[in-house]
Scaffold this active site. Sequence first.
Site, mmCIF file in Angstrom:
data_model
loop_
_atom_site.group_PDB
_atom_site.id
_atom_site.type_symbol
_atom_site.label_atom_id
_atom_site.label_comp_id
_atom_site.label_asym_id
_atom_site.label_seq_id
_atom_site.Cartn_x
_atom_site.Cartn_y
_atom_site.Cartn_z
ATOM 1 N N HIS A 1 0.876 -1.187 0.000
ATOM 2 C CA HIS A 1 0.000 0.000 0.000
ATOM 3 C C HIS A 1 0.905 1.226 0.000
ATOM 4 O O HIS A 1 1.816 1.324 0.833
ATOM 5 C CB HIS A 1 -0.867 -0.024 1.261
ATOM 6 C CG HIS A 1 -2.023 0.920 1.224
ATOM 7 N ND1 HIS A 1 -1.867 2.283 1.197
ATOM 8 C CD2 HIS A 1 -3.370 0.703 1.211
ATOM 9 C CE1 HIS A 1 -3.054 2.864 1.183
ATOM 10 N NE2 HIS A 1 -3.987 1.919 1.183
ATOM 11 N N ARG B 1 -6.419 10.262 0.011
ATOM 12 C CA ARG B 1 -6.182 10.817 -1.329
ATOM 13 C C ARG B 1 -7.496 11.007 -2.088
ATOM 14 O O ARG B 1 -7.649 11.961 -2.841
ATOM 15 C CB ARG B 1 -5.217 9.910 -2.113
ATOM 16 C CG ARG B 1 -3.757 10.113 -1.667
ATOM 17 C CD ARG B 1 -2.819 9.098 -2.277
ATOM 18 N NE ARG B 1 -2.969 7.796 -1.630
ATOM 19 C CZ ARG B 1 -2.913 6.631 -2.269
ATOM 20 N NH1 ARG B 1 -2.720 6.596 -3.572
ATOM 21 N NH2 ARG B 1 -3.045 5.502 -1.608
HETATM 22 O O1 MEZ Z 1 -9.210 -2.200 0.046
HETATM 23 C C1 MEZ Z 1 -8.356 -1.767 0.813
HETATM 24 O O2 MEZ Z 1 -7.242 -2.282 0.886
HETATM 25 C C2 MEZ Z 1 -8.632 -0.552 1.599
HETATM 26 C C3 MEZ Z 1 -10.040 -0.152 1.733
HETATM 27 C C4 MEZ Z 1 -7.619 0.131 2.112
HETATM 28 C C5 MEZ Z 1 -7.583 1.576 2.381
HETATM 29 O O3 MEZ Z 1 -6.713 2.264 1.842
HETATM 30 O O4 MEZ Z 1 -8.403 2.085 3.134
#
Ligand code: MEZ
Length: 531
Positions: free
Chosen positions: A318, A338
């Site tokens: 992420h 974002r």
């Molecule tokens: O689907 C995801 O991983 C999610 C909702 C994460 C996020 O950034 O909030």
Amino acid sequence: MYSKEFQDSLKAVENAREANIGYELKRMTENEKNELLSAYHPDYKESEFSVLAIGPNKGERIPCELCEMLQGHSRISPEKINLDDIKYDTDVLIIGGGGAGAAAAIEADEAGADTLIVTKLRIGDSNTIMAEGGIQAADRPGDSPVAHFIDAFGGGHYAAKRELLSKLVCDAPAAIEWLNNLGVEFDKEPDGTMITVHGGGTSRKRMHAARDYTGTEIMRTLREEVLNRDIPVVDYTSAIELILDEMGRAAGAVLMNMETKELMVARAKTVIIATGGAGRMHYQGFPTSNHYGATADGLVLGYRAGARLLYADTLQYHPTGAAYPRQILGSLVTEKVRSLGAKLVNREGNVFIHPLETRDVAAAAIIRECADRGMGVSTGYGEAVWLDTPMIEIVGGDGTIEKRIPAMLRMFSRCGIDIRREPVLVYPTLHYQNGGLDINTDGMTTDVENLFAVGEVAGGIHGRNRLMGNSLIDIVVFGRTAGKTASERAKKVAPAHLTLSHVAKFERELNRAGIITDVVSPKLLPDYRRK
Ligand code: MEZ
């Protein structure tokens, strides 16, 4: 306290803020994305991959840490397990108490099957509760499952199994309605219309949310439904090996009490693996946004029983894991930040990537900014870039942060940072396992009959990268389907002779391949003790 470097950089970000809000960076072309990914995304770092020597995916490259686990020794000596000494006897055995397991349990129970959930921590301890920003479904005017499919297929590099993705997007609107009827408190306008926003790689605003604790709210609701239905849940009990019948079909599991280490046999007519992801494997040394139990257990169980993996070489980092301060290192800073208008900027305050590029592309861009361009900010234990959160209040008005992302406000304010006034430092964090056990549209594994895999442990739905909000929807869509199908199949399965011969066979294969290892798997929990 911030260093001089921090403070100078903060000033640059503040000075550039107004101009950056109006600045629209162009989206990258397909070629630019591919070049960026191959140079900087961790999935392309060849030295971090090994080739499997045994099992259904023999010859394929996977992360070194996962290879060690898959080619580890069993926790049991099969000949010492008395398979006639049955502690639990059920129609549908569900391994894992997160969102996918709970959704499967509710539908299996609804269809009349005796259902049992076993979970190595407590029901709800899962990556479901860690998902913050939203859940996707094309249920608003101007949107369609086709548009949802196109976004997710492109975002996943055209690698998703079409039939799985097609099921996901077509069943998504009904899944949202199901959750809504069960009592999930989605964000709504005063007239009851769902509020939706964009996520990375989406062409329409189809991200439904419950503030920025969407996964927690969904899990709260599913957990209550499981408990209200009196579906039995055995906490603090892990599955450490699957049991098959003489036809090679899934027929139960060897369980281990996490405290006493007592081993127990659970016999079942069908088995659903819903063990979640693998962030606590800390691939390539990355921190993680995952819950404590995310250690790839389901992949190990399935692999030893003969189930093939799909895309086990691709992981999701992420882009915005918290990089400062240290006590929240790797924690999720939701993509919704974002979606609501915050941009990623470097140490000089320059925007270097469109805020809603897909996650793999955004993560690679941050790594490049820090590693190659010297544009990261040093935290003292790593590099990071800024996520300019005060932009949200400028774009959306005062109070937007408190109203829409209160969990973010709280997480940083506990560390003395007011994200309404100051930007935050972020760096990619290990977030999701894109691949997993290969399944069909019923959620059943393609190689082992009566063995289902749902949620993060399954592969192929998203291809080689997943869009935000598509895992919360996948746990519900495929959890529900697997629960129904497993229950139907259970009605037709006659009791059979149980066996662990596949475990003994796997040990022989390890020997034959000359693999000498002291690794025992599944891992079950990470080990953070100082060596
Ligand atoms: O689907 C995801 O991983 C999610 C909702 C994460 C996020 O950034 O909030």
